[in-house]
Motif scaffolding. Structure first.
Motif, PDB file in Angstrom:
ATOM      1  N   PRO A  80       0.797  -1.231   0.000  1.00  0.00           N
ATOM      2  CA  PRO A  80       0.000   0.000   0.000  1.00  0.00           C
ATOM      3  C   PRO A  80       0.827   1.277   0.000  1.00  0.00           C
ATOM      4  CG  PRO A  80      -0.921  -1.600   1.545  1.00  0.00           C
ATOM      5  CD  PRO A  80       0.395  -2.163   1.080  1.00  0.00           C
ATOM      6  N   ASP A  81       2.025   1.236   0.623  1.00  0.00           N
ATOM      7  CA  ASP A  81       2.854   2.452   0.658  1.00  0.00           C
ATOM      8  C   ASP A  81       3.736   2.610  -0.574  1.00  0.00           C
ATOM      9  OD1 ASP A  81       4.773   0.502   1.058  1.00  0.00           O
ATOM     10  OD2 ASP A  81       5.315   1.156   3.085  1.00  0.00           O
ATOM     11  N   GLY A  82       3.639   1.673  -1.535  1.00  0.00           N
ATOM     12  CA  GLY A  82       4.414   1.770  -2.774  1.00  0.00           C
ATOM     13  C   GLY A  82       5.892   1.486  -2.627  1.00  0.00           C
ATOM     14  N   LEU A  83       6.307   0.895  -1.515  1.00  0.00           N
ATOM     15  CA  LEU A  83       7.737   0.673  -1.260  1.00  0.00           C
ATOM     16  C   LEU A  83       8.191  -0.764  -1.503  1.00  0.00           C
ATOM     17  CD1 LEU A  83       8.248   2.789   1.992  1.00  0.00           C
ATOM     18  CD2 LEU A  83       9.098   3.303  -0.303  1.00  0.00           C
ATOM     19  N   GLU A 125      19.670   3.299  -8.024  1.00  0.00           N
ATOM     20  CA  GLU A 125      19.594   4.414  -7.071  1.00  0.00           C
ATOM     21  C   GLU A 125      18.305   4.376  -6.252  1.00  0.00           C
ATOM     22  OE1 GLU A 125      19.974   7.986  -9.297  1.00  0.00           O
ATOM     23  OE2 GLU A 125      22.169   8.075  -9.109  1.00  0.00           O
ATOM     24  N   ARG A 126      17.283   3.725  -6.791  1.00  0.00           N
ATOM     25  CA  ARG A 126      15.980   3.748  -6.154  1.00  0.00           C
ATOM     26  C   ARG A 126      15.627   2.455  -5.411  1.00  0.00           C
ATOM     27  NH1 ARG A 126      15.515   6.863 -10.984  1.00  0.00           N
ATOM     28  NH2 ARG A 126      14.370   8.820 -10.699  1.00  0.00           N
ATOM     29  N   VAL A 127      16.319   1.359  -5.717  1.00  0.00           N
ATOM     30  CA  VAL A 127      16.049   0.078  -5.061  1.00  0.00           C
ATOM     31  C   VAL A 127      16.985  -0.072  -3.861  1.00  0.00           C
ATOM     32  CG1 VAL A 127      16.092  -2.441  -5.320  1.00  0.00           C
ATOM     33  CG2 VAL A 127      15.181  -1.003  -7.166  1.00  0.00           C
ATOM     34  N   ALA A 128      16.396  -0.201  -2.680  1.00  0.00           N
ATOM     35  CA  ALA A 128      17.206  -0.332  -1.458  1.00  0.00           C
ATOM     36  C   ALA A 128      17.731  -1.748  -1.288  1.00  0.00           C
ATOM     37  CB  ALA A 128      16.371   0.059  -0.238  1.00  0.00           C
ATOM     38  N   ALA A 129      16.921  -2.752  -1.661  1.00  0.00           N
ATOM     39  CA  ALA A 129      17.331  -4.142  -1.455  1.00  0.00           C
ATOM     40  C   ALA A 129      16.482  -5.064  -2.310  1.00  0.00           C
ATOM     41  CB  ALA A 129      17.187  -4.528   0.021  1.00  0.00           C
ATOM     42  N   PHE A 151      11.367  -6.698  -3.967  1.00  0.00           N
ATOM     43  CA  PHE A 151      12.133  -5.468  -4.215  1.00  0.00           C
ATOM     44  C   PHE A 151      11.672  -4.408  -3.226  1.00  0.00           C
ATOM     45  CE2 PHE A 151      12.632  -7.784  -8.085  1.00  0.00           C
ATOM     46  CZ  PHE A 151      13.836  -7.374  -8.637  1.00  0.00           C
ATOM     47  N   ARG A 152      12.594  -3.893  -2.431  1.00  0.00           N
ATOM     48  CA  ARG A 152      12.304  -2.804  -1.499  1.00  0.00           C
ATOM     49  C   ARG A 152      12.868  -1.505  -2.072  1.00  0.00           C
ATOM     50  NH1 ARG A 152      10.097  -4.076   3.195  1.00  0.00           N
ATOM     51  NH2 ARG A 152      10.201  -6.244   3.918  1.00  0.00           N
ATOM     52  N   LEU A 153      12.017  -0.508  -2.214  1.00  0.00           N
ATOM     53  CA  LEU A 153      12.438   0.790  -2.748  1.00  0.00           C
ATOM     54  C   LEU A 153      12.807   1.734  -1.614  1.00  0.00           C
ATOM     55  CD1 LEU A 153       9.759   1.384  -5.537  1.00  0.00           C
ATOM     56  CD2 LEU A 153      11.834  -0.006  -5.625  1.00  0.00           C
ATOM     57  N   PHE A 159       8.368   2.307 -11.278  1.00  0.00           N
ATOM     58  CA  PHE A 159       9.147   1.073 -11.102  1.00  0.00           C
ATOM     59  C   PHE A 159       8.752   0.007 -12.118  1.00  0.00           C
ATOM     60  CE2 PHE A 159       9.621  -3.209  -9.238  1.00  0.00           C
ATOM     61  CZ  PHE A 159      11.004  -3.261  -9.202  1.00  0.00           C
ATOM     62  N   MET A 160       7.472  -0.290 -12.243  1.00  0.00           N
ATOM     63  CA  MET A 160       7.063  -1.345 -13.175  1.00  0.00           C
ATOM     64  C   MET A 160       7.200  -0.904 -14.629  1.00  0.00           C
ATOM     65  SD  MET A 160       6.504  -4.173 -11.685  1.00  0.00           S
ATOM     66  CE  MET A 160       5.679  -5.106 -12.975  1.00  0.00           C
ATOM     67  N   ALA A 161       7.053   0.401 -14.902  1.00  0.00           N
ATOM     68  CA  ALA A 161       7.240   0.889 -16.271  1.00  0.00           C
ATOM     69  C   ALA A 161       8.672   0.691 -16.730  1.00  0.00           C
ATOM     70  CB  ALA A 161       6.861   2.363 -16.369  1.00  0.00           C
ATOM     71  N   VAL A 162       9.619   0.758 -15.769  1.00  0.00           N
ATOM     72  CA  VAL A 162      11.034   0.569 -16.100  1.00  0.00           C
ATOM     73  C   VAL A 162      11.425  -0.904 -16.000  1.00  0.00           C
ATOM     74  CG1 VAL A 162      13.399   1.136 -15.396  1.00  0.00           C
ATOM     75  CG2 VAL A 162      11.640   2.900 -15.386  1.00  0.00           C
ATOM     76  N   TYR A 163      11.021  -1.547 -14.915  1.00  0.00           N
ATOM     77  CA  TYR A 163      11.455  -2.927 -14.665  1.00  0.00           C
ATOM     78  C   TYR A 163      10.607  -3.960 -15.419  1.00  0.00           C
ATOM     79  CZ  TYR A 163      12.908  -7.121 -12.108  1.00  0.00           C
ATOM     80  OH  TYR A 163      13.383  -8.367 -11.778  1.00  0.00           O
ATOM     81  N   GLY A 164       9.302  -3.705 -15.551  1.00  0.00           N
ATOM     82  CA  GLY A 164       8.403  -4.722 -16.071  1.00  0.00           C
ATOM     83  C   GLY A 164       8.074  -4.620 -17.540  1.00  0.00           C
ATOM     84  N   THR A 165       8.792  -3.815 -18.299  1.00  0.00           N
ATOM     85  CA  THR A 165       8.591  -3.704 -19.750  1.00  0.00           C
ATOM     86  C   THR A 165       9.968  -3.713 -20.425  1.00  0.00           C
ATOM     87  OG1 THR A 165       8.824  -1.290 -20.001  1.00  0.00           O
ATOM     88  CG2 THR A 165       6.688  -2.103 -19.232  1.00  0.00           C
ATOM     89  N   PRO A 166      10.009  -3.792 -21.746  1.00  0.00           N
ATOM     90  CA  PRO A 166      11.294  -3.673 -22.441  1.00  0.00           C
ATOM     91  C   PRO A 166      11.894  -2.271 -22.424  1.00  0.00           C
ATOM     92  CG  PRO A 166       9.775  -4.966 -23.746  1.00  0.00           C
ATOM     93  CD  PRO A 166       8.971  -4.330 -22.643  1.00  0.00           C
TER      94      PRO A 166
END
Length: 514
Positions: A90-93, A133-137, A148-150, A157-164
């Motif tokens: 819910p917090d988007g993290l 830079e945005r992924v903590a762990a 993935f913890r941001l 995040f998904m627009a970058v990670y979950g697409t080509p």
């Protein structure tokens, strides 16, 4: 001459004619094989998800050799693949992915959360800095789950990670890569896709064979061969002779010839590839390109619709932007018209009434067909340039190293949204940015943390307005590639995935009658 002798002579003439004609006929291709004549020369780096640049090109091979947690598929922009599901906290993290059970790499090893974490950590492509830079762990609570913890909420995040947009979610086997090293992996990649690696002869061809254990479905075509054929006339000749089943990037008069040839099919594949000319020296006060009037003059000098009609038979889209029209947060700028009088007026006002030497126009070989007519329009207007085509791998290297000057043919066909397209090219810290402006950089930082969609849209629209007002680039078009295929093809795969230019997914391809 006796009748018997006449028969012998006639038989000899016919036999000679048949022997003379045979070399022009194509040998019957092996059963279950499809062959591509490609418009560029593949490099080993294109088989490596960790090194994806800001181009859609490598995904031509990744869809065959590899698989991703999530990827575009027919009817879905983000389809569950190696991950059967994912959730966001819910917090988007926190983003958690549940892996599909029973999936194996081509060497028989299972796909696990450890492979997902390893693939993310070794990713070094175009958006590596933005992601890391945005992924903590990255956590692996068990072999079937990865988390993935941001550091802070990141709506893209998904627009970058979950697409080509990147290759970061395309998974490679940890143990195998560690065993053979990065160079060894490029020479003999192992993935989890529908086809396995057979051989790669640099400059000539890549050969793949069906992997019957692919989780989604076993491919019906047993062998794929990708041949390097940079010359378009040769690609078309191979298609007509049956030496190739697909010929990519067939333009202009050659495309019209495909339409006239019985048994051949021409297919336009519109996608999210925008092309633009970069004024690389606009930040150099000693360069003519530092003057906005000169950049504006160049923009008015090019009849983009005429180029579109001549090269892609009118299938490309003239938008005036380097952002694809289908992207979230797209802003439609006014399209500056072709206006030779305005070009001359602007050049005169800038102190160049007779034009000027504009230096080199850099491009990769496969885009030279598009760049040449643009160069001709600039030449006619007195903006004298030299076309400098490079092989794609070399072009991308010097482009990213920012070693080119004058003019650069920029392009990108990767997925995402307006922010993901802007960051590498228009923000001063971007991987392909030759400079930037403080107001644009500031607005980009502000939108990156904005969770209110309407406020974020306003910020991204303002950035695009500033790019237009500053004339940072000369927008050309949103490209539609013209692809051709032959009579053996039952399902081409072209257009099955929205906004994707290549035949895919490969497991759906089939020969006629199969």
């Amino acid at each position: 001459m006796t009748s018997r002798r006449r028969r012998y002579v006639l038989f000899g003439v016919l036999a000679f004619a048949l022997l003379s004609f045979t070399p022009a006929l194509a040998a019957e291709p092996p059963a279950g094989q499809l062959t591509w004549a490609l418009h560029f020369t593949p490099a080993p780096s294109l088989l490596e998800p960790a090194e994806t640049p800001g181009l859609i090109t490598p995904f031509m091979f990744l869809y065959a050799l590899h698989d991703a947690l999530v990827k575009p598929m027919p009817g879905k922009s983000m389809a569950p693949s190696l991950a059967e599901s994912w959730t966001m906290s819910p917090d988007g993290l926190v983003y958690e992915f549940v892996l599909r059970k029973g999936v194996r790499f081509h060497n028989g090893e299972p796909v696990t959360a450890d492979d997902v974490k390893f693939s993310f950590e070794r990713y070094r492509g175009i958006s590596a800095k933005a992601l890391k830079e945005r992924v903590a762990a990255v956590e692996t609570p068990d072999p079937g789950r990865v988390r993935f913890r941001l550091k802070r909420p990141w709506p893209d995040f998904m627009a970058v990670y979950g697409t080509p947009a990147t290759g970061a979610a395309w998974i490679v086997p940890h143990k195998y890569v560690e065993k053979v090293g990065d160079d060894g992996f490029k020479k003999a990649p192992i993935g989890a896709g529908p086809y396995r690696f057979v051989s790669f002869t640099p400059g000539l061809e890549l050969v793949l064979e069906a992997f019957d254990g692919y989780w989604r479905k076993a491919p019906s075509v047993k062998r794929l061969v990708f041949k390097s054929v940079p010359d378009a006339s040769t690609r078309l000749a191979m298609l007509k002779r049956g030496e190739a089943d697909f010929a990519y990037a067939i333009n202009g008069e050659l495309a019209e010839e495909v339409q006239r040839t019985p048994g051949l099919t021409l297919r336009a594949t519109p996608f999210v590839s925008t092309h633009w000319v970069i004024f690389a020296d606009q930040w150099d006060a000693s360069s003519p390109w530092h003057d906005r009037r000169v950049r504006l003059a160049a923009t008015h000098a090019v009849d983009r619709q005429a180029v579109n009609q001549a090269v892609t038979l009118g299938h490309s889209k003239i938008t005036g932007s380097m952002i694809p029209t289908s992207f979230d947060f797209y802003w439609q700028p006014p399209v500056l018209p072709y206006d030779t009088a305005r070009t001359k007026q602007l050049l005169t006002e800038a102190g160049y009434p007779n034009g000027f030497d504009a230096g080199d126009l850099w491009c990769d070989v496969s885009t030279a067909t598009y760049a040449e007519p643009v160069q001709n329009y600039l030449q006619t207007a007195g903006i004298r340039t030299r076309l400098r085509p490079l092989e794609r791998a070399a072009f991308m290297k010097v482009y990213q190293d920012k070693k080119m000057k004058n003019l650069v043919w920029g392009l990108s066909g990767i997925f995402g949204n307006a922010a993901t397209r802007l960051e590498p090219f228009m923000v001063s810290t971007g991987a392909f940015a030759y400079g930037g402006y403080p107001d644009i950089d500031g607005l980009f930082r502000e939108q990156a943390g904005e969770l209110d969609t309407k406020k974020r849209e306003a910020l991204l629209h303002r950035i695009q307005q500033l790019i237009h007002e500053k004339v940072m680039v000369l927008p050309i078009w949103q490209l539609a590639l013209l692809q051709a295929y032959g009579p053996r093809v039952g399902e081409s795969g072209l257009g099955l995935i929205a906004d994707f230019p290549w035949a895919a997914p490969y497991e759906e391809l089939r020969l006629k009658g199969k």
